[in-house]
Design an enzyme around this catalytic site. Sequence first.
Site, mmCIF file in Angstrom:
data_model
loop_
_atom_site.group_PDB
_atom_site.id
_atom_site.type_symbol
_atom_site.label_atom_id
_atom_site.label_comp_id
_atom_site.label_asym_id
_atom_site.label_seq_id
_atom_site.Cartn_x
_atom_site.Cartn_y
_atom_site.Cartn_z
ATOM 1 N N GLU A 1 0.822 -1.210 0.000
ATOM 2 C CA GLU A 1 0.000 0.000 0.000
ATOM 3 C C GLU A 1 0.861 1.267 0.000
ATOM 4 O O GLU A 1 0.513 2.254 -0.636
ATOM 5 C CB GLU A 1 -0.958 -0.003 1.192
ATOM 6 C CG GLU A 1 -2.106 -0.987 1.056
ATOM 7 C CD GLU A 1 -2.965 -0.704 -0.174
ATOM 8 O OE1 GLU A 1 -3.168 0.465 -0.530
ATOM 9 O OE2 GLU A 1 -3.435 -1.686 -0.795
ATOM 10 N N TYR B 1 -5.831 7.115 4.050
ATOM 11 C CA TYR B 1 -6.148 6.096 3.048
ATOM 12 C C TYR B 1 -5.377 4.804 3.313
ATOM 13 O O TYR B 1 -5.969 3.711 3.373
ATOM 14 C CB TYR B 1 -5.834 6.604 1.635
ATOM 15 C CG TYR B 1 -5.911 5.482 0.638
ATOM 16 C CD1 TYR B 1 -7.151 5.075 0.139
ATOM 17 C CD2 TYR B 1 -4.773 4.779 0.238
ATOM 18 C CE1 TYR B 1 -7.240 4.008 -0.742
ATOM 19 C CE2 TYR B 1 -4.860 3.717 -0.628
ATOM 20 C CZ TYR B 1 -6.089 3.341 -1.123
ATOM 21 O OH TYR B 1 -6.184 2.278 -1.979
ATOM 22 N N ASP C 1 -9.226 6.970 -1.702
ATOM 23 C CA ASP C 1 -8.211 7.727 -2.436
ATOM 24 C C ASP C 1 -8.915 8.468 -3.569
ATOM 25 O O ASP C 1 -10.144 8.499 -3.646
ATOM 26 C CB ASP C 1 -7.088 6.819 -2.938
ATOM 27 C CG ASP C 1 -7.546 5.891 -4.047
ATOM 28 O OD1 ASP C 1 -8.770 5.846 -4.336
ATOM 29 O OD2 ASP C 1 -6.695 5.212 -4.642
ATOM 30 N N CYS D 1 -14.642 2.646 -14.255
ATOM 31 C CA CYS D 1 -15.097 3.992 -13.879
ATOM 32 C C CYS D 1 -13.896 4.930 -13.912
ATOM 33 O O CYS D 1 -13.531 5.557 -12.916
ATOM 34 C CB CYS D 1 -15.755 3.969 -12.502
ATOM 35 S SG CYS D 1 -16.656 5.490 -12.148
ATOM 36 N N CYS E 1 -19.767 2.885 -18.673
ATOM 37 C CA CYS E 1 -20.973 2.624 -17.882
ATOM 38 C C CYS E 1 -21.724 1.392 -18.385
ATOM 39 O O CYS E 1 -22.337 0.664 -17.592
ATOM 40 C CB CYS E 1 -21.877 3.853 -17.891
ATOM 41 S SG CYS E 1 -21.101 5.304 -17.134
ATOM 42 N N CYS F 1 -20.462 -1.578 -16.610
ATOM 43 C CA CYS F 1 -20.257 -1.404 -15.169
ATOM 44 C C CYS F 1 -21.212 -2.289 -14.356
ATOM 45 O O CYS F 1 -22.431 -2.250 -14.568
ATOM 46 C CB CYS F 1 -20.472 0.065 -14.789
ATOM 47 S SG CYS F 1 -20.210 0.349 -13.027
ATOM 48 N N CYS G 1 -26.192 3.599 -9.884
ATOM 49 C CA CYS G 1 -25.346 4.776 -10.057
ATOM 50 C C CYS G 1 -26.130 5.992 -10.544
ATOM 51 O O CYS G 1 -26.873 5.917 -11.517
ATOM 52 C CB CYS G 1 -24.224 4.475 -11.044
ATOM 53 S SG CYS G 1 -23.101 5.871 -11.277
HETATM 54 FE FE1 SF4 Z 1 -18.796 4.854 -12.956
HETATM 55 FE FE2 SF4 Z 1 -21.428 4.929 -12.492
HETATM 56 FE FE3 SF4 Z 1 -20.568 4.654 -14.984
HETATM 57 FE FE4 SF4 Z 1 -20.247 2.657 -13.193
HETATM 58 S S1 SF4 Z 1 -22.177 3.470 -14.000
HETATM 59 S S2 SF4 Z 1 -18.712 3.415 -14.679
HETATM 60 S S3 SF4 Z 1 -19.877 3.805 -11.305
HETATM 61 S S4 SF4 Z 1 -20.237 6.480 -13.679
#
Ligand code: SF4
Length: 291
Positions: free
Chosen positions: A36, A118, A136, A187, A194, A197, A203
Site C-alpha cells: 500500500e 487512506y 483515495d 469507472c 458505464c 459497469c 449509479c
Molecule cells: Fe462509474 Fe457509475 Fe458509470 Fe459505473 S455506471 S462506470 S460507477 S459512472
Amino acid sequence: MVGLRAALLAWFDRNARALAFRFERDPDPWAVLVSEVMAQQTQVARVAEKWLAFMGRFPTPAALASAPTGDVIRAWQGLGYNRRAIDLQRAARAIVLAGGRVPEDIDSLQALPGVGPYTARAVAAIAFGRPVGAVDVNVRRVLGRLTGADPAAAPQREMQAAADALVDPARAGDWTHALMDLGATICRPARPECDACPVRTWCSFAGVAGVRPNPAPGRRGAVPFEATTRWLRGRIVGRLCGVPPGTTVTFDGPLGLHAPEAVSAALASLAADGIVELDAVGAARLAGEQA
Ligand code: SF4
C-alpha cells in the site's frame, strides 16, 4: 445496498486484476503495508514488479528496520518518491519498538510515518478485515458518481462516511480491491464504461453524457518533467545508487536543466529528508552507508 455489494463483488471475483501483492486469504499485514505504501504514488503494474523483490529482501518489519538506509533506497529504485522508503523504514522501526506486529487499529496505523488516512484504512480492511472504507482519489471519483456527490467538492468526512457505509463487512479486503479495480478499469476519470459497469443500476451518473473527469493532478501544464525538482531529486538519488555503497559523489555542476544552485538546494532537501548524507565539503552518499 446488498445488491450493489453483491454485484460489485461478483464482478470482482471474475475480473480481479492478478497482482502479485494480492492475497487469497490470511494476508501478511507487513506485506500489505509495504504494497500500500508502494502504491501511494506509483502505478500498480510497477508496484507488482518491485514488491516481490523488496519483500524478498525485507520480509519482516525487523529486516527493514535493521537494514542500512542506503540499502532500502537502492531497493526502492524504480518506484520514485524516495521519501516513502525512508518513512517505511521509520515505520518498521516503530513497529519493532512496539513489539514487531503491524497494528490493527486505524489510529495506530495512522501514527506510523508515511501512513495517512487512506493507507491506514486500506491496511485495516485488507490485512485485518476491518469494515472500513479506504478513500483515495479514484475511490472518491467512483463514490461521487455512485452517490451523486461532486467528487471534487464533497467534504472528506462525507465521502468517508459513504465509503464506510458501503463496505461489505464479510469481505472488507475484497471490497477495497474491488472498488480500486472498478475505478482503474471501468469507472475511469474520462469516458467511464458505464455499459460494462456492474453497479450501473445503482449509479446516479450511469450513462450521463460527459461524466465530469476529475482534474488530473499529475499534469503540470507546459513544465517538462525534466525541469521539476522531483526529476532532479530522482536523478541525484539514481546517480548515488549507481556507485558502490558508501561512495561519495560530488555534484558541483548543473544537472540537466538545473543550475548548480538548484542542485545544491535539492541535495540539502534530500539530506533533510534523511535520504542522503553530505560531508564537510558537500559530497553526498546514500544515508547510512559507510565509506
Ligand atoms: Fe462509474 Fe457509475 Fe458509470 Fe459505473 S455506471 S462506470 S460507477 S459512472
